[in-house]
Motif scaffolding. Structure first.
Motif, PDB file in Angstrom:
ATOM      1  N   THR A  99       0.820  -1.206   0.000  1.00 35.29           N
ATOM      2  CA  THR A  99       0.000   0.000   0.000  1.00 35.29           C
ATOM      3  C   THR A  99       0.859   1.264   0.000  1.00 35.29           C
ATOM      4  N   TRP A 100       2.128   1.145   0.338  1.00 35.38           N
ATOM      5  CA  TRP A 100       3.050   2.275   0.238  1.00 35.38           C
ATOM      6  C   TRP A 100       3.390   2.455  -1.243  1.00 35.38           C
ATOM      7  N   THR A 101       3.114   3.618  -1.774  1.00 32.54           N
ATOM      8  CA  THR A 101       3.290   3.891  -3.192  1.00 32.54           C
ATOM      9  C   THR A 101       4.686   3.517  -3.676  1.00 32.54           C
ATOM     10  N   ASN A 102       4.736   2.837  -4.824  1.00 33.79           N
ATOM     11  CA  ASN A 102       6.001   2.489  -5.493  1.00 33.79           C
ATOM     12  C   ASN A 102       6.860   1.490  -4.724  1.00 33.79           C
ATOM     13  N   ALA A 103       6.228   0.648  -3.917  1.00 30.61           N
ATOM     14  CA  ALA A 103       6.966  -0.403  -3.221  1.00 30.61           C
ATOM     15  C   ALA A 103       6.888  -1.702  -4.023  1.00 30.61           C
ATOM     16  N   HIS A 104       8.009  -2.391  -4.148  1.00 27.79           N
ATOM     17  CA  HIS A 104       8.081  -3.609  -4.953  1.00 27.79           C
ATOM     18  C   HIS A 104       8.931  -4.659  -4.238  1.00 27.79           C
ATOM     19  N   VAL A 105       8.653  -5.906  -4.513  1.00 27.95           N
ATOM     20  CA  VAL A 105       9.493  -7.000  -4.025  1.00 27.95           C
ATOM     21  C   VAL A 105      10.645  -7.205  -4.998  1.00 27.95           C
ATOM     22  N   LEU A 106      11.855  -7.246  -4.468  1.00 25.87           N
ATOM     23  CA  LEU A 106      13.014  -7.618  -5.270  1.00 25.87           C
ATOM     24  C   LEU A 106      13.242  -9.097  -4.998  1.00 25.87           C
ATOM     25  N   GLY A 107      12.591  -9.916  -5.790  1.00 27.62           N
ATOM     26  CA  GLY A 107      12.576 -11.346  -5.506  1.00 27.62           C
ATOM     27  C   GLY A 107      13.585 -12.121  -6.338  1.00 27.62           C
ATOM     28  N   GLY A 108      13.331 -13.411  -6.426  1.00 25.70           N
ATOM     29  CA  GLY A 108      14.234 -14.283  -7.159  1.00 25.70           C
ATOM     30  C   GLY A 108      15.126 -15.071  -6.226  1.00 25.70           C
ATOM     31  N   ASP A 109      15.695 -16.136  -6.762  1.00 21.89           N
ATOM     32  CA  ASP A 109      16.541 -17.007  -5.954  1.00 21.89           C
ATOM     33  C   ASP A 109      17.938 -16.442  -5.750  1.00 21.89           C
ATOM     34  N   ASP A 110      18.366 -15.541  -6.633  1.00 22.61           N
ATOM     35  CA  ASP A 110      19.722 -15.002  -6.563  1.00 22.61           C
ATOM     36  C   ASP A 110      19.649 -13.516  -6.231  1.00 22.61           C
ATOM     37  N   VAL A 111      19.704 -13.195  -4.946  1.00 25.03           N
ATOM     38  CA  VAL A 111      19.585 -11.806  -4.505  1.00 25.03           C
ATOM     39  C   VAL A 111      20.765 -10.974  -5.001  1.00 25.03           C
ATOM     40  N   GLU A 112      21.943 -11.552  -4.964  1.00 24.07           N
ATOM     41  CA  GLU A 112      23.125 -10.803  -5.414  1.00 24.07           C
ATOM     42  C   GLU A 112      22.950 -10.311  -6.844  1.00 24.07           C
ATOM     43  N   GLN A 113      22.533 -11.185  -7.733  1.00 23.62           N
ATOM     44  CA  GLN A 113      22.354 -10.786  -9.121  1.00 23.62           C
ATOM     45  C   GLN A 113      21.191  -9.804  -9.280  1.00 23.62           C
ATOM     46  N   ALA A 114      20.158  -9.961  -8.469  1.00 27.85           N
ATOM     47  CA  ALA A 114      19.030  -9.025  -8.524  1.00 27.85           C
ATOM     48  C   ALA A 114      19.476  -7.620  -8.143  1.00 27.85           C
ATOM     49  N   VAL A 115      20.331  -7.510  -7.120  1.00 25.97           N
ATOM     50  CA  VAL A 115      20.824  -6.189  -6.717  1.00 25.97           C
ATOM     51  C   VAL A 115      21.762  -5.632  -7.778  1.00 25.97           C
ATOM     52  N   ARG A 116      22.583  -6.477  -8.365  1.00 21.58           N
ATOM     53  CA  ARG A 116      23.469  -5.999  -9.435  1.00 21.58           C
ATOM     54  C   ARG A 116      22.643  -5.456 -10.610  1.00 21.58           C
ATOM     55  N   ARG A 117      21.569  -6.141 -10.959  1.00 24.71           N
ATOM     56  CA  ARG A 117      20.721  -5.654 -12.045  1.00 24.71           C
ATOM     57  C   ARG A 117      20.070  -4.328 -11.674  1.00 24.71           C
ATOM     58  N   LEU A 118      19.641  -4.215 -10.415  1.00 28.41           N
ATOM     59  CA  LEU A 118      19.028  -2.971  -9.960  1.00 28.41           C
ATOM     60  C   LEU A 118      20.002  -1.811 -10.115  1.00 28.41           C
ATOM     61  N   LYS A 119      21.257  -2.018  -9.733  1.00 32.51           N
ATOM     62  CA  LYS A 119      22.268  -0.974  -9.911  1.00 32.51           C
ATOM     63  C   LYS A 119      22.458  -0.641 -11.389  1.00 32.51           C
ATOM     64  N   ASP A 120      22.528  -1.658 -12.223  1.00 29.08           N
ATOM     65  CA  ASP A 120      22.740  -1.447 -13.654  1.00 29.08           C
ATOM     66  C   ASP A 120      21.602  -0.652 -14.287  1.00 29.08           C
ATOM     67  N   GLU A 121      20.391  -0.878 -13.772  1.00 36.96           N
ATOM     68  CA  GLU A 121      19.208  -0.270 -14.390  1.00 36.96           C
ATOM     69  C   GLU A 121      18.811   1.067 -13.774  1.00 36.96           C
ATOM     70  N   THR A 122      19.548   1.516 -12.757  1.00 38.80           N
ATOM     71  CA  THR A 122      19.202   2.742 -12.046  1.00 38.80           C
ATOM     72  C   THR A 122      20.161   3.864 -12.414  1.00 38.80           C
ATOM     73  N   ASP A 123      19.611   5.016 -12.750  1.00 38.24           N
ATOM     74  CA  ASP A 123      20.407   6.197 -13.040  1.00 38.24           C
ATOM     75  C   ASP A 123      20.410   7.075 -11.794  1.00 38.24           C
ATOM     76  N   GLY A 124      21.411   6.911 -10.961  1.00 36.20           N
ATOM     77  CA  GLY A 124      21.464   7.627  -9.689  1.00 36.20           C
ATOM     78  C   GLY A 124      21.786   6.663  -8.572  1.00 36.20           C
ATOM     79  N   ASP A 125      21.579   7.109  -7.334  1.00 34.87           N
ATOM     80  CA  ASP A 125      21.924   6.301  -6.170  1.00 34.87           C
ATOM     81  C   ASP A 125      20.775   5.385  -5.752  1.00 34.87           C
ATOM     82  N   VAL A 126      21.127   4.151  -5.421  1.00 31.14           N
ATOM     83  CA  VAL A 126      20.215   3.231  -4.744  1.00 31.14           C
ATOM     84  C   VAL A 126      20.627   3.251  -3.280  1.00 31.14           C
ATOM     85  N   VAL A 127      19.760   3.775  -2.418  1.00 30.16           N
ATOM     86  CA  VAL A 127      20.114   4.023  -1.025  1.00 30.16           C
ATOM     87  C   VAL A 127      19.558   2.928  -0.122  1.00 30.16           C
TER      88      VAL A 127
END
Length: 206
Positions: A99-127
């Motif tokens: 219910t919090w606007t723009n909240a998403h699950v970063l799921g998947g079996d490989d969290v490390e790769q999911a975070v790496r993809r998030l960094k690759d796809e983000t223009d700016g800081d992921v805090v």
């Protein structure tokens, strides 16, 4: 490609547990919750504080605590407004209260790769805020690009610490050190660098 930035409130002995309130986190019998109250800066953050932040990354426990408070604050609070509008990625294997606007699950079996993809796809800081358990993995995977630490003039002697044992040393480069009127020092470290390098600039914070 974005940068992964860790923002934490810590004591001199590195404790980050229970900063905000007495019941925030009592894991391990922690009884010093709310230790940050005497050191809070009375001036609210300006909109420019969030200029480089494009998204947030939370562990499940931190997200569940934050959703109890921040969605209920008005947009006159710059932090609440930015948290509401920015994408919020939650590392968890189960559904979240979205219910919090723009909240998403970063799921998947490989969290490390999911975070790496998030960094690759983000223009700016992921805090990253809080998220003690998740942080251990992010640090071990060498995914953190910058640390912004609010170092408080307090030693607790017990509690969850930001840094836990590592397989090898991790040098960092000091970018900025800014003391505040309440005795807190705001430190910015870039991951990597040569130990004993030239110090960064230091200036008082008005």
């Amino acid at each position: 490609m974005g940068s992964l930035v860790v923002v934490e409130f810590v004591t001199l002995d590195g404790v980050m547990q229970g900063f905000g309130s007495p019941d925030e986190d009592r894991d391990g019998g922690f009884e010093h919750g709310g230790w940050g109250a005497p050191y809070r800066d009375p001036s609210p953050p300006s909109a420019s504080t969030f200029a480089t932040t494009s998204a947030y990354l939370f562990g499940r426990g931190t997200y569940d605590k934050m959703i109890q408070f921040w969605p209920h604050q008005g947009d006159e609070n710059p932090m609440a407004a930015h948290l509401r509008s920015a994408p919020k990625h939650v590392v968890t294997s189960s559904p979240i209260d979205d219910t919090w606007t723009n909240a998403h699950v970063l799921g998947g079996d490989d969290v490390e790769q999911a975070v790496r993809r998030l960094k690759d796809e983000t223009d700016g800081d992921v805090v990253v805020l809080g998220s003690w358990t998740l942080l251990e993995s992010l640090i071990a995977w060498d995914l953190v690009d910058e640390y912004r630490l609010f170092l408080h003039p307090l030693v607790l002697g017990t509690g969850k610490r930001l840094f836990r044992p590592l397989a090898q040393p991790r040098p960092m480069t000091l970018v900025e050190a800014t003391p505040t009127p309440t005795g807190v020092v705001v430190l910015r470290y870039r991951a990597g660098g040569d130990p004993g390098g030239a110090p960064a600039s230091s200036h008082p914070r008005s």
